[in-house]
Design an enzyme around this catalytic site. Structure first.
Site, PDB file in Angstrom:
ATOM      1  N   HIS A   1       0.883  -1.171   0.000  1.00  0.00           N
ATOM      2  CA  HIS A   1       0.000   0.000   0.000  1.00  0.00           C
ATOM      3  C   HIS A   1       0.921   1.221   0.000  1.00  0.00           C
ATOM      4  CE1 HIS A   1      -2.437  -2.918   2.395  1.00  0.00           C
ATOM      5  NE2 HIS A   1      -3.486  -2.322   1.874  1.00  0.00           N
TER       6      HIS A   1
ATOM      7  N   ASP B   1       2.272   2.054   3.354  1.00  0.00           N
ATOM      8  CA  ASP B   1       3.208   1.095   3.991  1.00  0.00           C
ATOM      9  C   ASP B   1       4.641   1.520   3.725  1.00  0.00           C
ATOM     10  OD1 ASP B   1       0.969  -0.585   4.301  1.00  0.00           O
ATOM     11  OD2 ASP B   1       1.469  -1.754   2.502  1.00  0.00           O
TER      12      ASP B   1
HETATM   13  C1  XLS Z   1      -7.424  -6.480   4.420  1.00  0.00           C
HETATM   14  C2  XLS Z   1      -7.020  -6.718   3.048  1.00  0.00           C
HETATM   15  C3  XLS Z   1      -5.967  -5.774   2.516  1.00  0.00           C
HETATM   16  C4  XLS Z   1      -5.892  -5.843   1.011  1.00  0.00           C
HETATM   17  C5  XLS Z   1      -5.145  -4.713   0.396  1.00  0.00           C
HETATM   18  O1  XLS Z   1      -8.112  -7.278   5.042  1.00  0.00           O
HETATM   19  O2  XLS Z   1      -6.597  -8.049   2.941  1.00  0.00           O
HETATM   20  O3  XLS Z   1      -4.744  -5.998   3.113  1.00  0.00           O
HETATM   21  O4  XLS Z   1      -5.328  -7.041   0.575  1.00  0.00           O
HETATM   22  O5  XLS Z   1      -5.639  -3.481   0.796  1.00  0.00           O
END
Ligand code: XLS
Ligand code: CA
Ligand code: CA
Length: 437
Positions: A101, A104
């Site tokens: 993300h 991140d």
């Molecule tokens: C959250 C999601 C997230 C997505 C990406 O539960 O898994 O991490 O994969 O935003």
């Protein structure tokens, strides 16, 4: 490049008899199964958010995990070090892909401009590391759920100014994903759902969500980004009723708004189980609708029932997942991303390696088992026999729309009671068990 995981060398394949926990027993990247290398079957990816940024915080306690790369004079320096640690980890583990993300990898600034500039700086660093190591980006995404501005949703927010902010963030995330040569981009609507009918205009929110995705498609085309868009179903957490509940709800939404050719699904195992489905049900539903794009691998805990994001170890699950994937001819743009985190009491850096090695070996075993089922052919033969009536002249007439209720009534009157035939589930289960190793 050996700064942050000094105890670990490149993880090697040592075979099933090895007793070394820092070695693969089953995942042999170059080994061919059904004509394709294991590496190409899986396109394994490590997620940035859990693996490098997940530090053990939970609703009852603070972070339990301290990482050397976080010791830095500034958040930007920490972000740079984290990126170096990440590429050291990817290289030592031997995966070909990673996912992130926007927030991140680079800290949010005090303005959008500052956030964008932080991101540009870190992306330049990541681009260099990608070219040094050959590791590629499976997909990027934007975090549209953590900041308080998104507490009532991003594109479904009652306030169009929040919609604008989310659009600006996704615009930038698409640009950097494109810059890094990403094979895809994920939309997961963390807070796109509702808690109560009382304060929510569902009709407007759904329209806005669709409008947002259409704008993203337009912008993707405008900048020439060729990566695949994915929508990731999840029924709840953090929102009570998420609009992207499961694969079927997502398909209905995409069809309703004319988006079905622009997005495929990123199916996460633990989200399937939270929706009351099995992982393989969601994969198979996606496959038969030609919507299976990518996979977030993990597992939940049946005793807990929330999104625990544990590393996948269940061989029945990995076998059935790989069976679906093989039947669908495998990943094209997508891959198998470990959206999984170590437990908060696993605070040693080596635990990250044990976790991923365990997951990769479980999928390698699943692949071998699934290939065995296909080669063995008994299950396919039984299924073929079970549906054989549909291959008869009579069955074909129905499938091809050549007859209607009148003719069918005539048939039923002439032929009497149909045979009542066993579904033989226990036989299939026994054959599955024969394959599990
Ligand atoms: C959250 C999601 C997230 C997505 C990406 O539960 O898994 O991490 O994969 O935003
Ligand atoms: Ca996920
Ligand atoms: Ca999850």
């Amino acid at each position: 490049m050996s700064a942050y995981f000094p105890d670990v060398n490149k993880i090697k394949f040592e075979g099933p008899d090895s007793s070394n926990p820092l070695a693969f027993k089953h995942y042999d990247a170059k080994k061919k199964i059904l004509g394709k290398t294991m590496a190409d079957h899986f396109r394994f990816s490590v997620c940035y958010w859990h693996t490098f940024k997940g530090l053990g915080r939970d609703p009852f306690g603070v972070e339990t995990i301290a990482r050397a790369y976080d010791h830095a004079p500034s958040p930007m320096k920490a972000a740079e070090q984290t990126m170096e640690a990440a590429f050291e980890f990817f290289t030592k583990l031997g995966v070909d892909f990673w996912c992130f993300h926007d927030r991140d990898i680079a800290p949010e600034g005090s303005t959008l401009r500052e956030s964008n500039s932080n991101l540009d700086q870190i992306v330049a660093h990541a681009k260099q590391l990608q070219s040094d190591t050959g590791i590629k980006l499976l997909w990027g995404t934007a975090c549209l759920f953590a900041h308080p501005r998104y507490m009532s949703g991003a594109s479904t927010n009652p306030n169009p100014e929040v919609f604008a902010h989310a659009a600006a963030q996704v615009k930038k995330a698409l640009e950097v994903t494109h810059e890094l040569g990403g094979a895809g981009y994920v939309f997961w609507g963390g807070r796109e759902g509702y808690e109560t009918l009382l304060n929510t205009n569902m009709e407007r929110e759904l329209d806005h969500l669709a409008q947002f995705l259409h704008m993203a498609v337009d912008y993707k085309n405008e900048i020439g980004f060729k990566g695949q868009f994915y929508i990731e179903p999840k029924p709840c957490e953090p929102t009570k009723h998420q609009y992207d509940f499961d694969a079927a709800a997502c398909l209905a939404f995409l069809l309703n708004y004319g988006l079905e050719n622009d997005l495929k699904f990123n199916i996460e195992a633990n989200h399937a189980t939270l929706a009351g489905h099995t992982f393989h049900h969601e994969l198979e539903f996606s496959r038969v609708h030609d919507m299976l794009g990518s996979v977030d691998a993990n597992r939940g805990d049946p005793m807990l029932g929330w999104d625990t994001d544990q590393f996948p170890l269940d061989l029945y699950d990995t076998t059935l997942c790989m069976l679906t994937l093989l039947r669908g001819d495998g990943f094209k743009t997508g891959g198998l991303n470990f959206d999984a985190k170590v437990r908060r009491q696993s605070n040693d850096p080596n635990d990250l390696f044990y976790a991923h090695i365990g997951g990769m070996d479980s999928f390698a075993r699943g692949l071998k088992n699934a290939a065995k089922i296909i080669r063995d052919g008994r299950i396919d033969k039984l299924v073929g026999e079970r549906y054989a009536g549909w291959d008869s002249a009579f069955g074909k007439k129905i499938e091809n729309g050549k007859i209607g209720f009148r003719e069918l009534e005539q048939y039923a009157l002439e032929h009497g009671e149909p045979a009542i035939v066993s579904g033989q589930q226990e036989l299939y289960e026994l054959l599955l068990n024969d394959a599990i190793e």
